[in-house]
Design a protein around this motif. Sequence first.
Motif, PDB file in Angstrom:
ATOM      1  N   ARG A 169       0.961  -1.328  -0.120  1.00  0.00           N
ATOM      2  CA  ARG A 169       0.098   0.030  -0.046  1.00  0.00           C
ATOM      3  C   ARG A 169       0.514   1.467   0.330  1.00  0.00           C
ATOM      4  N   LEU A 170       0.408   1.968  -1.225  1.00  0.00           N
ATOM      5  CA  LEU A 170       1.013   3.595  -0.719  1.00  0.00           C
ATOM      6  C   LEU A 170       0.258   4.546   0.019  1.00  0.00           C
ATOM      7  N   ILE A 171       0.296   4.822   1.204  1.00  0.00           N
ATOM      8  CA  ILE A 171      -0.182   5.739   1.799  1.00  0.00           C
ATOM      9  C   ILE A 171      -0.159   7.123   1.742  1.00  0.00           C
ATOM     10  N   ILE A 172      -0.762   7.862   1.398  1.00  0.00           N
ATOM     11  CA  ILE A 172      -0.377   9.366   1.731  1.00  0.00           C
ATOM     12  C   ILE A 172      -1.666   9.791   2.564  1.00  0.00           C
ATOM     13  N   HIS A 173      -0.796  10.796   3.907  1.00  0.00           N
ATOM     14  CA  HIS A 173      -1.839  11.876   4.333  1.00  0.00           C
ATOM     15  C   HIS A 173      -1.983  12.926   4.198  1.00  0.00           C
ATOM     16  N   ILE A 174      -2.654  13.598   4.330  1.00  0.00           N
ATOM     17  CA  ILE A 174      -3.346  14.876   3.541  1.00  0.00           C
ATOM     18  C   ILE A 174      -3.739  15.884   4.254  1.00  0.00           C
ATOM     19  N   LYS A 175      -3.212  17.308   4.632  1.00  0.00           N
ATOM     20  CA  LYS A 175      -3.861  17.924   5.758  1.00  0.00           C
ATOM     21  C   LYS A 175      -3.903  19.318   5.011  1.00  0.00           C
ATOM     22  N   GLU A 176      -5.813  19.716   4.433  1.00  0.00           N
ATOM     23  CA  GLU A 176      -5.651  20.758   3.662  1.00  0.00           C
ATOM     24  C   GLU A 176      -5.998  21.944   5.003  1.00  0.00           C
ATOM     25  N   ASN A 177      -5.815  23.084   4.264  1.00  0.00           N
ATOM     26  CA  ASN A 177      -5.688  24.803   4.440  1.00  0.00           C
ATOM     27  C   ASN A 177      -7.457  25.719   4.108  1.00  0.00           C
ATOM     28  N   GLU A 178      -7.774  25.590   5.294  1.00  0.00           N
ATOM     29  CA  GLU A 178      -9.161  26.091   4.749  1.00  0.00           C
ATOM     30  C   GLU A 178      -9.031  27.308   4.884  1.00  0.00           C
ATOM     31  N   ASP A 179      -8.110  27.879   5.386  1.00  0.00           N
ATOM     32  CA  ASP A 179      -8.123  29.262   5.286  1.00  0.00           C
ATOM     33  C   ASP A 179      -6.843  29.177   4.512  1.00  0.00           C
ATOM     34  N   ALA A 180      -6.813  28.550   2.885  1.00  0.00           N
ATOM     35  CA  ALA A 180      -5.169  29.737   2.608  1.00  0.00           C
ATOM     36  C   ALA A 180      -4.749  30.384   2.185  1.00  0.00           C
ATOM     37  N   ASP A 181      -5.804  31.119   2.067  1.00  0.00           N
ATOM     38  CA  ASP A 181      -5.521  32.762   1.901  1.00  0.00           C
ATOM     39  C   ASP A 181      -4.762  33.181   2.135  1.00  0.00           C
ATOM     40  N   TYR A 182      -4.564  33.219   3.833  1.00  0.00           N
ATOM     41  CA  TYR A 182      -3.800  34.097   4.963  1.00  0.00           C
ATOM     42  C   TYR A 182      -2.496  33.782   4.876  1.00  0.00           C
ATOM     43  N   GLY A 183      -2.292  32.514   3.974  1.00  0.00           N
ATOM     44  CA  GLY A 183      -1.042  32.603   3.638  1.00  0.00           C
ATOM     45  C   GLY A 183      -0.330  31.838   5.459  1.00  0.00           C
ATOM     46  N   ALA A 184       1.381  30.911   5.317  1.00  0.00           N
ATOM     47  CA  ALA A 184       1.633  30.238   6.273  1.00  0.00           C
ATOM     48  C   ALA A 184       1.193  30.313   7.434  1.00  0.00           C
ATOM     49  N   ILE A 185       0.727  29.676   8.483  1.00  0.00           N
ATOM     50  CA  ILE A 185       0.243  29.639   9.905  1.00  0.00           C
ATOM     51  C   ILE A 185       1.722  29.731  10.239  1.00  0.00           C
ATOM     52  N   PRO A 186       2.261  30.521  11.170  1.00  0.00           N
ATOM     53  CA  PRO A 186       3.212  30.797  12.361  1.00  0.00           C
ATOM     54  C   PRO A 186       3.415  29.162  12.792  1.00  0.00           C
ATOM     55  N   GLU A 187       4.828  29.034  13.350  1.00  0.00           N
ATOM     56  CA  GLU A 187       5.103  27.945  14.649  1.00  0.00           C
ATOM     57  C   GLU A 187       4.264  28.649  16.246  1.00  0.00           C
ATOM     58  N   PRO A 188       4.355  27.442  17.003  1.00  0.00           N
ATOM     59  CA  PRO A 188       3.320  28.111  18.076  1.00  0.00           C
ATOM     60  C   PRO A 188       4.720  29.528  19.152  1.00  0.00           C
ATOM     61  N   ASP A 189       5.816  28.843  18.437  1.00  0.00           N
ATOM     62  CA  ASP A 189       6.445  30.520  19.233  1.00  0.00           C
ATOM     63  C   ASP A 189       7.033  31.433  18.439  1.00  0.00           C
ATOM     64  N   GLN A 190       6.946  31.045  17.849  1.00  0.00           N
ATOM     65  CA  GLN A 190       6.755  32.629  16.663  1.00  0.00           C
ATOM     66  C   GLN A 190       6.125  33.338  16.876  1.00  0.00           C
ATOM     67  N   PRO A 191       6.761  34.436  16.723  1.00  0.00           N
ATOM     68  CA  PRO A 191       5.388  35.566  16.703  1.00  0.00           C
ATOM     69  C   PRO A 191       4.337  35.441  15.523  1.00  0.00           C
ATOM     70  N   ALA A 192       2.957  35.637  15.896  1.00  0.00           N
ATOM     71  CA  ALA A 192       1.985  35.748  15.448  1.00  0.00           C
ATOM     72  C   ALA A 192       1.122  36.918  15.205  1.00  0.00           C
ATOM     73  N   GLU A 193      -0.072  37.686  15.107  1.00  0.00           N
ATOM     74  CA  GLU A 193      -1.398  38.094  14.971  1.00  0.00           C
ATOM     75  C   GLU A 193      -2.403  37.359  14.805  1.00  0.00           C
ATOM     76  N   LEU A 194      -3.678  38.146  14.385  1.00  0.00           N
ATOM     77  CA  LEU A 194      -4.863  37.676  14.836  1.00  0.00           C
ATOM     78  C   LEU A 194      -5.222  38.428  13.368  1.00  0.00           C
ATOM     79  N   VAL A 195      -6.247  38.034  12.310  1.00  0.00           N
ATOM     80  CA  VAL A 195      -6.733  38.146  11.729  1.00  0.00           C
ATOM     81  C   VAL A 195      -8.756  38.033  11.210  1.00  0.00           C
ATOM     82  N   ALA A 196      -9.114  38.443  10.843  1.00  0.00           N
ATOM     83  CA  ALA A 196     -10.264  38.917  10.913  1.00  0.00           C
ATOM     84  C   ALA A 196     -10.961  37.601   9.518  1.00  0.00           C
ATOM     85  N   LYS A 197     -11.754  36.258  10.108  1.00  0.00           N
ATOM     86  CA  LYS A 197     -11.914  35.089   8.885  1.00  0.00           C
ATOM     87  C   LYS A 197     -12.997  35.377   7.922  1.00  0.00           C
ATOM     88  N   THR A 198     -14.032  36.598   8.376  1.00  0.00           N
ATOM     89  CA  THR A 198     -14.847  36.940   7.555  1.00  0.00           C
ATOM     90  C   THR A 198     -14.880  38.361   7.835  1.00  0.00           C
TER      91      THR A 198
END
Length: 420
Positions: A169-198
């Motif tokens: 078997r060739l198993i392909i695990h995928i995780k989708e970003n439902e909010d891809a328009d905002y770009g990459a999500i920062p790591e928990p230990d990196q600075p990040a700001e919050l923007v409106a999703k809608t």
Amino acid sequence: MLTAFVKFLKGYVKIRLTGYSPERFLNLCGRYHMIIWELQNKGTEYEMCISISSFKKLRPLLRKTGTKAVILERHGLPFILYRYRKRKMFAAGAAGAAVLLYGMSLFIWNIHIEGTSSLSDPMILEFLEEQQVVHGMRKTAVHGGWIEEALRKQFPEITWTSVEVKGTRLIIHIKENEDADYGAIPEPDQPAELVAKTDGTVVSMIVRSGTQEAQIGQLVKQGDLLVSSKIEVLDDAGEPAHTYYVHADADVIIRSSGHYESSFPLQYRKKEYTGRKKTCYYVILGNKRITFGHTGDIYEEQDVLTKEMPLKLTENFYLPVSFGKSMIKEYISEEVIYTEREAQEKAQQELSLFFEKLSRKGLQIIENNVKIESNGVLCRASGTYVTEENAVQEQTPRTELPTQDDPEEERERTSSDITG
């Protein structure tokens, strides 16, 4: 399990020990390093298992202790080969089957995709086929890193993917970003700001980390800054004395409205199954399908229900063979019209299903202004609804973060400014 396999390869027997001094016999077995197992006391007798090689060395010990050993059972490959020593075709067939299974284990016979939501499996399989990643390919031709990179490049909504080979078997695990328009999500230990999703109105805001940028009651649009990662420490004069950046964290409830519209004709064709049905079976060998029984259009109006089962030896050892069954059921259809009550119930069920899907995404329904009407031809449901949700999205800060200056350079720069 490995020990049991070695015992099977070497062969062993189960014996019953009788005589004058069986305990002395057991002591001598230990002295001469003869391994015995499954030792059981049967009154004045003992039963045990011993390898073939050790059994052949028992004669002097039996004579010395005045005991006698009787063979009860024979187990292992040597006895199987001896039993079928005259059946050469059987041995050749078994050897051929073993070689065939080994050869088939070198290929991928099942491609399994996990974690998709917006992307469909056929869409991904079609892309993989274009990249020569198909059923029946050699496992040595699978390059996980290349497949992962190709999937992320082709489908921007994929934020993470992992490829692994288990058995055939060739198993392909995928995780989708439902909010891809905002770009990459920062790591928990990196600075990040919050923007409106809608788009909507801020009705509640609890900030645990960061600087609040939006106010309760404020109208915001998708992507507007709600909580900044920048925190300023003021001195006694109220001037910024120090600035640092954090990973913003907050609960921001945004109220928004949406429009719902759905319709269906009141006239439709109702199916009534007659009870007549035909069943046919088929086998898929690689890319070839062999059908047993009549297929195609048997009845004037029919439904075909198909059930297919791939053949596998273990959980992950799939073979290029599948068995299937197709059931063809006859029905008679007639033109009918929904009554007013039936149309209302059907439209209400569709609306409830729509709201249920919103609830699964974390939206809370506050108002429902959808009305259901029918004009004799169509039943139409339309109107607005109001929802509330914790609609925030993390993203990296929009402004470039200042680099940490060396303290010695900072002192020299300050001294230079003063003298200047």
